[in-house]
Motif scaffolding. Structure first.
Motif, PDB file in Angstrom:
ATOM      1  N   SER A 183       3.012   2.754  -3.375  1.00  0.00           N
ATOM      2  CA  SER A 183       2.474   3.645  -4.405  1.00  0.00           C
ATOM      3  C   SER A 183       3.184   5.002  -4.396  1.00  0.00           C
ATOM      4  CB  SER A 183       0.976   3.829  -4.216  1.00  0.00           C
ATOM      5  OG  SER A 183       0.701   4.493  -3.006  1.00  0.00           O
ATOM      6  N   GLU A 235      -7.988   4.255   3.907  1.00  0.00           N
ATOM      7  CA  GLU A 235      -6.582   4.645   3.919  1.00  0.00           C
ATOM      8  C   GLU A 235      -5.995   4.571   2.511  1.00  0.00           C
ATOM      9  OE1 GLU A 235      -2.437   2.847   4.089  1.00  0.00           O
ATOM     10  OE2 GLU A 235      -3.962   1.640   5.075  1.00  0.00           O
ATOM     11  N   GLU A 236      -6.383   3.581   1.751  1.00  0.00           N
ATOM     12  CA  GLU A 236      -5.875   3.456   0.391  1.00  0.00           C
ATOM     13  C   GLU A 236      -6.572   4.417  -0.583  1.00  0.00           C
ATOM     14  OE1 GLU A 236      -3.241   1.933  -0.496  1.00  0.00           O
ATOM     15  OE2 GLU A 236      -2.914   0.964   1.418  1.00  0.00           O
ATOM     16  N   ASP A 282      -1.465   6.963   2.950  1.00  0.00           N
ATOM     17  CA  ASP A 282      -0.804   5.663   2.812  1.00  0.00           C
ATOM     18  C   ASP A 282       0.181   5.376   3.935  1.00  0.00           C
ATOM     19  OD1 ASP A 282      -2.140   4.924   0.565  1.00  0.00           O
ATOM     20  OD2 ASP A 282      -0.590   5.561  -0.825  1.00  0.00           O
ATOM     21  N   ASP A 329      -3.435   2.801  -6.045  1.00  0.00           N
ATOM     22  CA  ASP A 329      -4.203   2.752  -4.791  1.00  0.00           C
ATOM     23  C   ASP A 329      -5.661   2.383  -5.037  1.00  0.00           C
ATOM     24  OD1 ASP A 329      -2.115   3.257  -3.125  1.00  0.00           O
ATOM     25  OD2 ASP A 329      -2.538   5.397  -2.898  1.00  0.00           O
ATOM     26  N   GLY A 372       0.807  -1.218   0.000  1.00  0.00           N
ATOM     27  CA  GLY A 372       0.000   0.000   0.000  1.00  0.00           C
ATOM     28  C   GLY A 372       0.836   1.262   0.000  1.00  0.00           C
ATOM     29  N   SER A 373       1.950   1.242   0.706  1.00  0.00           N
ATOM     30  CA  SER A 373       2.826   2.418   0.762  1.00  0.00           C
ATOM     31  C   SER A 373       3.724   2.527  -0.456  1.00  0.00           C
ATOM     32  CB  SER A 373       3.695   2.363   2.021  1.00  0.00           C
ATOM     33  OG  SER A 373       2.881   2.431   3.163  1.00  0.00           O
TER      34      SER A 373
END
Length: 96
Positions: free
Chosen positions: A21, A61-62, A68, A32, A18-19
């Motif tokens: 991105s 969150e996404e 992120d 995302d 997820g991070s």
């Protein structure tokens, strides 16, 4: 995974993907959008019995920009295993 280490590794991987991105400047937000439902399903599968609403936190969150950095899967891991780890450390401190 059901064990502490298996869930830890899986949670770290979910949050890392997820991070990641942020590493793709223009395509990151589009990634995302595709990762958000996958993240929600995975977090729900791991922690729905402990924190039923955490899957929605992972989804938002996404989807929301600049969020992120929130480690939503790790929040579930800490909620499930954190109290046991603290109790174990306290028990070791008592025995010394």
């Amino acid at each position: 995974p059901t064990g502490m280490i298996g869930k830890l590794v899986t949670s770290l991987l979910i949050d890392f993907i997820g991070s990641a991105s942020y590493l793709i400047p223009l395509l990151g937000e589009a990634f995302d959008l595709t990762w958000a439902p996958t993240s929600m399903i995975l977090v729900g599968a791991l922690y729905d019995d402990i924190m039923p609403n955490l899957k929605y936190v992972a989804l938002m969150e996404e989807l929301l920009p600049l969020t992120d950095w929130i480690p939503s899967a790790m929040l579930g891991w800490v909620r499930e295993f954190g109290p046991g780890i603290l109790e174990e450390w306290r028990g070791r401190g008592q025995g010394m």
